[in-house]
Motif scaffolding. Structure first.
Motif: not given
Length: 523
Positions: A41, A116, A122, A126, A162, A164-165
């Motif tokens: 994130a 990052s 995830p 973030a 950010a 959440a991927p």
């Protein structure tokens, strides 16, 4: 090595290259499957300078922030920033451990900083990125606050929160597969070249040429049934190996036409290279062509000629050398009558002394005056010196090299042993060479024709090869003298009355040549 040499190595070692490449790709796949997915994130902050109304002041502030950005990116992974984040989120790890999963970078010529965070979860990734950005802003404001008081001249603003991927950033399966393929190919090619460089075995004419300038006068192909059919020229006269011995015969007949050797020693470097069977089959080929041939088994260590040819070997060369018998009494005719065999006799305790004696020299001189050619089978060169001694007494030596059995340094040592005593090396015979599709004589198959001229189709497989030999044996030309030649010598023959064709001018009984319809008398 030239490009063609490398291509030859790749064709030769392609199995190793494919195996190593497959293993590397399989390792990459396994590493990708076993690796824990990691999510990244990223949040972004902007660095600016507060105050300043003129263009000059704004420009100076912009340059200042660009200079300070490098220091700020290093500060983002410091315990000063990460320590409070760990306490705030209740993480059970140290700042140094968290710093390994945090990266901070700034695009070139900008005042932006990307923060990052990588984590297995995830959502946590973030949350950590946002928390680090907030704490980073507070730390910079505190550090840039003047000591005299007042507001900080530097302002940090979060411009991108950010998120959440949804997909992991590692492992990158495609990249891992590509790397595995490249690494596997590199390892495979390197291993193939290394094996070729370190492989010193003599496998063919090219390897012989690396050791000696002596010509290769014959190449005998590999046959897995050769131990069961050692006399291939007799048992399967139409086979490829029989033809190879005929080519060897032709090359021997053209050796040094002006000073053709009448006596030739056939030897090898090590046991098991096929020197005895090569000598016997060459002798049979020469006799089939009408030459008067004397074959002497001078391997007084492990004699095998009598056993291969079905002759009595209790008396022979050693009996003659110690003076207990004349050569006329113990030499035995074989086949069509043009070939006479002198077995080794009893194994003596001093083979080298016997073979280097004046009696041996006199015997060779007598036989060379009687026969067109004398072939002498001797012990290998490297274990003992018998062959080197005899090579000096004869017209030269033929060196049999077993393919895939001999190393180049051993061949060089054998050649050196012959050159040391001043012996003539007439040529090299490469024996048991594995033939592959595409070799010269595999394009043609003159293999099997019956006596009526009709071709025989060979059955497939090993059984078919054996059946073809039996068929060829059944239809080969009749040798009238072969059966009688294997009978014990009578008393009248021992008195010199019955060995037909032994001395010049005496006709050979039953000496019709294969393929001819008339009797033939030796020259």
């Amino acid at each position: 090595m030239e490009l063609q040499d490398y291509l030859t190595i790749l064709r030769k070692r392609w199995v190793s290259i494919v195996v190593l490449t497959a293993l590397a790709v399989a390792g990459a796949v396994a590493a990708s499957l076993l690796a824990t997915p990691m999510y990244r994130a990223t949040t972004q902050v902007f660095v600016s300078v507060q105050g300043g109304s003129s263009t000059t002041e704004l420009l100076q502030g912009s340059n200042f922030t660009r200079q300070q950005v490098t220091s700020y990116t290093n500060l983002a992974t410091s315990p000063l920033v990460l320590g409070p984040v760990i306490d705030e989120m209740g993480l059970d790890e140290r700042a140094e451990s968290l710093a390994g999963r945090v990266t901070a970078d700034s695009p070139l010529n900008t005042s932006l900083i990307n923060l990052s965070v990588t984590h297995e979860n995830p959502a946590i990734a973030a949350a950590l990125a946002d928390a680090i950005a907030d704490e980073f802003t507070d730390v910079i404001s505190e550090l840039e606050t003047p000591a005299s008081g007042g507001d900080s001249a530097v302002k940090i603003s979060v411009v991108r929160d950010a998120a959440a991927p949804t997909s992991p950033t590692s492992p990158n399966t495609k990249l891992n597969l590509a790397l595995g393929l490249l690494v596997g190919l590199a390892l495979g090619v390197g291993f193939a070249i290394l094996r070729e460089v370190l492989d010193t075995r003599v496998r063919g004419e090219a390897d012989v040429a690396k050791v000696t300038s002596t010509s290769v006068i014959g190449t005998i192909g590999y046959d897995e049934d050769a131990p069961q059919h050692p006399l291939i020229v007799q048992s399967s006269p139409h086979s490829h190996r029989a033809e190879a011995f005929r080519r060897l015969r032709t090359n021997l007949q053209f050796l040094d036409i002006a000073d053709r050797p009448q006596s030739i020693v056939v030897t090898s470097s090590l046991p098991g290279e096929g020197k005895s069977t090569t000598t016997i089959n060459t002798a049979i080929s020469l006799a089939d062509a009408g030459s008067r041939v004397a074959l002497i088994d001078a391997d007084l260590r492990r004699p095998s000629v009598a056993r291969y040819m079905g002759l009595e070997g209790g008396v022979g060369l050693t009996t003659v050398l110690i003076g207990k018998a004349a050569v006329e009494d113990v030499i035995q005719p074989w086949g069509n009558g043009y070939l006479h065999v002198l077995p080794s006799g009893q194994i003596p305790p001093n083979p080298s002394e016997l073979l280097g004696s004046q009696a041996m020299a006199n015997l060779l001189d007598k036989l060379t005056r009687t026969y067109d050619i004398v072939l002498v089978d001797t012990a290998p060169l490297l274990p003992v010196t018998d062959a080197a001694i005899l090579s000096k007494l004869t017209g030269g030596a033929v060196l049999v090299v077993g393919a895939n059995k001999l190393h180049r340094n051993q061949l060089a040592e054998s050649v050196g042993a012959l050159e040391t005593v001043g012996a003539r090396i007439l040529g090299v015979v490469v024996n048991q060479q594995v033939r592959k599709q595409g070799d010269a004589y595999t394009y043609y198959d003159y293999a099997s024709h019956t006596s009526t001229g009709e071709p025989v189709t060979p059955p497939a497989g090993r059984r078919g090869s054996r059946a073809l030999r039996r068929s060829a044996k059944d239809v080969r030309p009749t040798r009238p003298a072969s059966a009688a030649s294997r009978q014990p010598i009578s008393a009248s023959q021992q008195r010199g009355e019955g060995i037909a064709g032994l001395w010049p001018g005496e006709p050979l009984s039953g000496s019709s040549q294969p393929g001819s319809g008339e009797q033939r008398t030796p020259r």
